[in-house]
Design a protein around this motif. Structure first.
Motif, PDB file in Angstrom:
ATOM      1  N   ALA A  44       0.829  -1.202   0.000  1.00 29.08           N
ATOM      2  CA  ALA A  44       0.000   0.000   0.000  1.00 29.08           C
ATOM      3  C   ALA A  44       0.869   1.260   0.000  1.00 29.08           C
ATOM      4  O   ALA A  44       0.583   2.225  -0.718  1.00 29.08           O
ATOM      5  N   LEU A  45       1.944   1.246   0.804  1.00 34.08           N
ATOM      6  CA  LEU A  45       2.847   2.402   0.841  1.00 34.08           C
ATOM      7  C   LEU A  45       3.563   2.584  -0.488  1.00 34.08           C
ATOM      8  O   LEU A  45       3.774   3.715  -0.945  1.00 34.08           O
ATOM      9  N   MET A  46       3.946   1.494  -1.114  1.00 28.26           N
ATOM     10  CA  MET A  46       4.610   1.566  -2.413  1.00 28.26           C
ATOM     11  C   MET A  46       3.700   2.198  -3.457  1.00 28.26           C
ATOM     12  O   MET A  46       4.126   3.051  -4.244  1.00 28.26           O
ATOM     13  N   GLN A  47       2.441   1.798  -3.452  1.00 31.31           N
ATOM     14  CA  GLN A  47       1.495   2.355  -4.412  1.00 31.31           C
ATOM     15  C   GLN A  47       1.288   3.847  -4.158  1.00 31.31           C
ATOM     16  O   GLN A  47       1.269   4.653  -5.091  1.00 31.31           O
ATOM     17  N   GLU A  48       1.176   4.214  -2.886  1.00 26.15           N
ATOM     18  CA  GLU A  48       0.968   5.616  -2.530  1.00 26.15           C
ATOM     19  C   GLU A  48       2.147   6.490  -2.940  1.00 26.15           C
ATOM     20  O   GLU A  48       1.974   7.628  -3.381  1.00 26.15           O
ATOM     21  N   ALA A  49       3.374   5.957  -2.805  1.00 23.64           N
ATOM     22  CA  ALA A  49       4.583   6.737  -3.086  1.00 23.64           C
ATOM     23  C   ALA A  49       5.125   6.516  -4.495  1.00 23.64           C
ATOM     24  O   ALA A  49       6.186   7.036  -4.826  1.00 23.64           O
ATOM     25  N   ALA A  50       4.426   5.753  -5.321  1.00 22.67           N
ATOM     26  CA  ALA A  50       4.851   5.452  -6.694  1.00 22.67           C
ATOM     27  C   ALA A  50       6.227   4.794  -6.726  1.00 22.67           C
ATOM     28  O   ALA A  50       7.076   5.123  -7.548  1.00 22.67           O
ATOM     29  N   VAL A  51       6.447   3.852  -5.805  1.00 21.44           N
ATOM     30  CA  VAL A  51       7.680   3.066  -5.769  1.00 21.44           C
ATOM     31  C   VAL A  51       7.405   1.723  -6.458  1.00 21.44           C
ATOM     32  O   VAL A  51       6.633   0.915  -5.937  1.00 21.44           O
ATOM     33  N   PRO A  52       8.004   1.466  -7.616  1.00 19.55           N
ATOM     34  CA  PRO A  52       7.704   0.230  -8.344  1.00 19.55           C
ATOM     35  C   PRO A  52       8.120  -1.039  -7.604  1.00 19.55           C
ATOM     36  O   PRO A  52       7.439  -2.061  -7.681  1.00 19.55           O
ATOM     37  N   GLY A  53       9.280  -0.980  -6.909  1.00 20.55           N
ATOM     38  CA  GLY A  53       9.764  -2.190  -6.256  1.00 20.55           C
ATOM     39  C   GLY A  53      10.714  -1.874  -5.125  1.00 20.55           C
ATOM     40  O   GLY A  53      11.344  -0.816  -5.103  1.00 20.55           O
ATOM     41  N   LEU A  54      10.798  -2.773  -4.181  1.00 18.09           N
ATOM     42  CA  LEU A  54      11.763  -2.638  -3.094  1.00 18.09           C
ATOM     43  C   LEU A  54      12.108  -4.013  -2.551  1.00 18.09           C
ATOM     44  O   LEU A  54      11.420  -5.000  -2.813  1.00 18.09           O
ATOM     45  N   SER A  55      13.194  -4.046  -1.790  1.00 15.68           N
ATOM     46  CA  SER A  55      13.628  -5.273  -1.146  1.00 15.68           C
ATOM     47  C   SER A  55      14.008  -4.931   0.283  1.00 15.68           C
ATOM     48  O   SER A  55      14.512  -3.837   0.556  1.00 15.68           O
ATOM     49  N   GLY A 241      10.122  10.060  -9.723  1.00 16.84           N
ATOM     50  CA  GLY A 241       9.146  10.164  -8.646  1.00 16.84           C
ATOM     51  C   GLY A 241       7.743   9.727  -9.014  1.00 16.84           C
ATOM     52  O   GLY A 241       6.895   9.535  -8.124  1.00 16.84           O
ATOM     53  N   THR A 242       7.487   9.538 -10.301  1.00 20.61           N
ATOM     54  CA  THR A 242       6.171   9.054 -10.733  1.00 20.61           C
ATOM     55  C   THR A 242       6.185   7.572 -11.081  1.00 20.61           C
ATOM     56  O   THR A 242       5.167   7.013 -11.482  1.00 20.61           O
ATOM     57  N   GLY A 243       7.361   6.948 -10.956  1.00 21.21           N
ATOM     58  CA  GLY A 243       7.484   5.534 -11.298  1.00 21.21           C
ATOM     59  C   GLY A 243       7.905   5.280 -12.723  1.00 21.21           C
ATOM     60  O   GLY A 243       7.951   4.127 -13.174  1.00 21.21           O
ATOM     61  N   LYS A 244       8.251   6.331 -13.463  1.00 21.27           N
ATOM     62  CA  LYS A 244       8.698   6.177 -14.850  1.00 21.27           C
ATOM     63  C   LYS A 244      10.131   5.663 -14.880  1.00 21.27           C
ATOM     64  O   LYS A 244      10.997   6.178 -14.177  1.00 21.27           O
ATOM     65  N   PRO A 245      10.426   4.641 -15.708  1.00 17.76           N
ATOM     66  CA  PRO A 245      11.787   4.077 -15.732  1.00 17.76           C
ATOM     67  C   PRO A 245      12.793   5.026 -16.348  1.00 17.76           C
ATOM     68  O   PRO A 245      12.500   5.756 -17.294  1.00 17.76           O
ATOM     69  N   LEU A 246      13.990   5.030 -15.775  1.00 17.82           N
ATOM     70  CA  LEU A 246      15.095   5.849 -16.257  1.00 17.82           C
ATOM     71  C   LEU A 246      16.212   4.938 -16.750  1.00 17.82           C
ATOM     72  O   LEU A 246      16.201   3.727 -16.497  1.00 17.82           O
ATOM     73  N   THR A 247      17.192   5.513 -17.413  1.00 22.08           N
ATOM     74  CA  THR A 247      18.327   4.740 -17.898  1.00 22.08           C
ATOM     75  C   THR A 247      19.213   4.330 -16.733  1.00 22.08           C
ATOM     76  O   THR A 247      19.565   5.156 -15.885  1.00 22.08           O
ATOM     77  N   LYS A 248      19.579   3.071 -16.680  1.00 25.06           N
ATOM     78  CA  LYS A 248      20.446   2.570 -15.614  1.00 25.06           C
ATOM     79  C   LYS A 248      21.913   2.796 -15.987  1.00 25.06           C
ATOM     80  O   LYS A 248      22.395   2.309 -16.999  1.00 25.06           O
ATOM     81  N   ALA A 249      22.614   3.570 -15.177  1.00 24.21           N
ATOM     82  CA  ALA A 249      24.050   3.760 -15.395  1.00 24.21           C
ATOM     83  C   ALA A 249      24.801   2.461 -15.111  1.00 24.21           C
ATOM     84  O   ALA A 249      24.435   1.716 -14.197  1.00 24.21           O
ATOM     85  N   LYS A 250      25.825   2.204 -15.888  1.00 23.41           N
ATOM     86  CA  LYS A 250      26.627   0.995 -15.722  1.00 23.41           C
ATOM     87  C   LYS A 250      28.031   1.412 -15.302  1.00 23.41           C
ATOM     88  O   LYS A 250      28.874   1.750 -16.135  1.00 23.41           O
ATOM     89  N   PRO A 251      28.306   1.425 -14.000  1.00 24.40           N
ATOM     90  CA  PRO A 251      29.558   1.989 -13.488  1.00 24.40           C
ATOM     91  C   PRO A 251      30.799   1.284 -14.022  1.00 24.40           C
ATOM     92  O   PRO A 251      30.889   0.060 -14.033  1.00 24.40           O
TER      93      PRO A 251
END
Length: 323
Positions: A44-55, A241-251
């Motif tokens: 529920a908190l993830m949906q409210e905060a637009a967090v797609p995933g967590l561990s 912040g809206t859950g839109k995917p961004l490009t993942k940097a590859k260090p």
């Protein structure tokens, strides 16, 4: 009388064991209740905060008690987060590096209160004699005087006499990391990149050093600083912040040479929990683990924070840790 004393002492021991066992069972029951609450609350908190995933991982009695992934690691592919999903540790990378730096101090390779200029012919900053005062203690406690990061608008400078007060500084950790790399590894002058304020940084083997001297001994086998095939398979993708995917940097190795100590660690919550267990329930000191005295010094307040400086409830700063 001897038999009576024996029975009395035995009963005391049995009672003590029973009380300890009851207390442990109570803590386990409380932890199980917490797990149940988290499993209901987090989606529920993830949906409210637009967090797609967590561990998440919980440590109980010096052991990994529970870990679980929620949601998806990439809102485009819809791949789920699982216990192998790798995340960017960001600024809690500093605590891992601080531990490794403290081990170098134990071994006498660096002195905790010896000016870092004594270990390197390459100055981190020119034109300010106060650089010769900055020590590992100053860096790890954020009292070196550097700002967080340099820029073209705000070039790197020392803002106050080292040790005088607190100023959170990624640059300080970069400085100490560069000294560690010069003392323990090598630099590749043919592989360099530019960073903040036009700073040129060349690749080092800091990734290999930290893996060999901390991550591997602590069984943090999913963790590292330079992009690899495992990260490609398991890394979570960043989102806005809206859950839109961004490009993942590859260090790269140059990215690690600049940011490893500051915020470059890629890890899983379960791996990071293994590091925290080494702090909460430390094993006997060895070639990689700190002695009790060093660990106590890390966790001892070094500088008190002013009211406006408090971070996430921390009232003071230790060596790598908010206290």
């Amino acid at each position: 009388m001897q038999r009576r004393n024996f029975l009395i002492e035995t009963s005391h021991a049995s009672l003590g064991f029973s009380l300890a066992q009851a207390a442990m069972n109570q803590r386990i029951n409380e932890a199980n209740k917490l797990v149940t609450q988290l499993e209901k609350l987090l989606p529920a908190l993830m949906q409210e905060a637009a967090v797609p995933g967590l561990s998440i991982a919980l440590v109980q009695n010096g052991k990994l008690f529970w870990h679980k992934g929620f949601g998806i690691k990439d809102s485009a592919s819809k791949e789920p987060v699982d216990n192998d999903t790798v995340f960017e540790a960001a600024s809690v990378s500093k605590t891992v590096f601080a531990y490794a730096a403290m081990k170098l101090c134990e071994k006498g390779i660096i002195g905790i209160d010896t000016p870092l200029t004594e270990y390197t012919p390459k100055p981190f900053l020119t034109g300010d004699a106060r650089l010769k005062r900055i020590t590992a203690r100053h860096v790890l406690s954020h009292t070196a005087g550097f700002q967080d990061f340099r820029s073209r608008r705000e070039p790197l400078k020392i803002h106050f006499t080292p040790g005088e007060k607190y100023m959170y500084s990624g640059e300080g950790y970069c400085y100490l990391q560069s000294v560690v790399s010069q003392l323990t590894g090598r630099e590749n002058p043919s592989h360099c990149s530019q960073y903040e304020g036009g700073l040129e940084v060349c690749a080092t083997d800091i990734d290999t050093y930290l893996k060999r001297n901390l991550l591997a001994p602590f069984a943090m086998n999913a963790s590292g600083y330079v992009w690899n095939d495992s990260f490609a398979k398991h890394a979570a993708r960043p989102h806005d912040g809206t859950g839109k995917p961004l490009t993942k940097a590859k260090p790269t190795a140059t990215d690690a040479a600049r940011y490893a100590a500051v915020g470059g660690l890629h890890t899983t919550p379960s791996d990071y929990a293994k590091f925290l267990v080494e702090i909460l329930a430390p094993k006997k000191s060895d070639a990689f683990r700190l002695e009790k005295k060093s660990l106590q010094e890390m966790l001892r307040p070094q500088i008190k924070l002013a009211e406006g400086e408090k971070v996430d409830g921390a009232e003071a700063w230790g060596l790598g840790w908010g206290i």
